[in-house]
Design an enzyme around this catalytic site. Structure first.
Site, PDB file in Angstrom:
ATOM      1  N   HIS A 152      12.964   6.321 -68.844  1.00 63.59           N
ATOM      2  CA  HIS A 152      13.413   5.552 -67.452  1.00 63.59           C
ATOM      3  C   HIS A 152      14.115   4.327 -68.107  1.00 63.59           C
ATOM      4  O   HIS A 152      14.210   3.515 -67.294  1.00 63.59           O
ATOM      5  CB  HIS A 152      12.298   5.472 -66.455  1.00 63.59           C
ATOM      6  CG  HIS A 152      12.094   6.675 -65.821  1.00 63.59           C
ATOM      7  ND1 HIS A 152      10.832   6.965 -65.187  1.00 63.59           N
ATOM      8  CD2 HIS A 152      12.589   7.731 -65.793  1.00 63.59           C
ATOM      9  CE1 HIS A 152      10.500   7.971 -64.747  1.00 63.59           C
ATOM     10  NE2 HIS A 152      11.664   8.740 -65.181  1.00 63.59           N
ATOM     11  N   CYS A 189      34.532  -4.536 -71.442  1.00 67.73           N
ATOM     12  CA  CYS A 189      35.505  -3.510 -70.561  1.00 67.73           C
ATOM     13  C   CYS A 189      35.484  -3.726 -69.170  1.00 67.73           C
ATOM     14  O   CYS A 189      36.074  -3.182 -68.487  1.00 67.73           O
ATOM     15  CB  CYS A 189      35.129  -2.098 -70.788  1.00 67.73           C
ATOM     16  SG  CYS A 189      33.548  -1.717 -70.195  1.00 67.73           S
TER      17      CYS A 189
END
Ligand code: NAD
Length: 236
Positions: free
Chosen positions: A108, A144
């Protein structure tokens, strides 16, 4: 007589380090609504992102310490009994306790850093928190311009492919599967103990409360992790 054992851990192994679990009596989901913490909400809702970073900014940098349960697993790993630790935990305490990081499989994610959801670039939390506290800036990837999120898996977010593959391979190679401190209700993670059992491994469950898999376990121990595992490994 086991030749290759796997430890599979959940939030219960870290409560003795002061980190609340999710579903126990003092669990996080008694105070917060899990329906809010979806990947969809994080991507679409800047207010929710601000709440997430506000909550993170309000937490201290103090790192919790591993406890006897974590230390017992280190000893069992060093004795060659446990080949790896599959964990649902996001706190990094298995690595902090000394389990070699390549032997810790995080299903997780990890809450001690953040990543860009577009390109995966890693970011440390402290500068993000400082910028948020200064003027409410929400972090954006410098590479980005993607959205940055703590490196944990939110509800609705795809499970990380490589750790899932590794966890499956380790589960299938094990002849003993130790499920420790997990309510065993969160899937697909909770599928691993059942898979181990179907594959012929012995299944041992150690948890304070009953779990839905107790009835298929070879041994279900109801009790506290630190003292019981610590005694088993000779560290407590
Ligand atoms: P969970 O909260 O669903 O279950 C934890 C279980 O551990 C409960 O059944 C509780 O009774 C038991 N437990 C708590 N303290 C114990 C102790 N000292 N001894 C014995 N049993 C004890 O947690 P889960 O099964 O890991 O699944 C839920 C999700 O919680 C996971 O996805 C994980 O990412 C997340 N989580 C992680 C942390 C962490 O990293 N420390 C903390 C909270 C939640």
């Amino acid at each position: 007589s086991s030749r290759r054992a796997i430890a599979f851990t959940g939030a219960g192994i870290s409560t003795e380090s002061g980190i609340p679990d999710f579903r126990g009596p003092n669990g996080v989901w008694k105070k917060l609504d899990p329906a809010e913490f979806t990947i969809d909400n994080y991507l679409k809702n800047a207010e929710h992102r601000a709440r997430v970073w506000g909550m993170r900014a309000a937490t201290t940098e103090a790192r919790p310490e591993p406890n006897d349960g974590h230390r017992a697993l280190v000893d069992l790993e060093r004795m060659g009994i446990i080949s790896s630790v599959i964990t649902q935990n996001i706190d990094g305490l298995h690595q902090a306790s000394g389990v070699a990081s390549e032997r810790v499989i995080e299903l997780h994610g990890n809450t001690t850093y953040a990543t860009c959801l577009e390109c995966g670039e890693r970011y440390e939390l402290v500068p993000i928190k400082h910028a948020f506290l200064a003027d409410g800036t929400l972090p954006e990837c410098t590479e980005c311009l993607g959205i940055i999120k703590p490196a944990t898996i939110a509800f609705g977010q795809a499970m990380p492919a490589a750790p899932m593959r590794q966890a499956e391979a380790e589960t299938l190679a094990a002849d003993l599967f130790l499920a420790i401190g997990s309510s065993l209700v969160v899937y697909p993670a909770a599928g691993f103990p059942a898979l181990a059992k179907r594959n012929g491994a012995r299944l041992v469950i150690l948890n304070r409360e009953p779990t839905p898999l107790d009835e298929i376990a070879d041994l279900a121990i109801r009790g506290e992790i630190g003292p019981i595992l610590g005694e088993a490994a000779g560290v407590a």
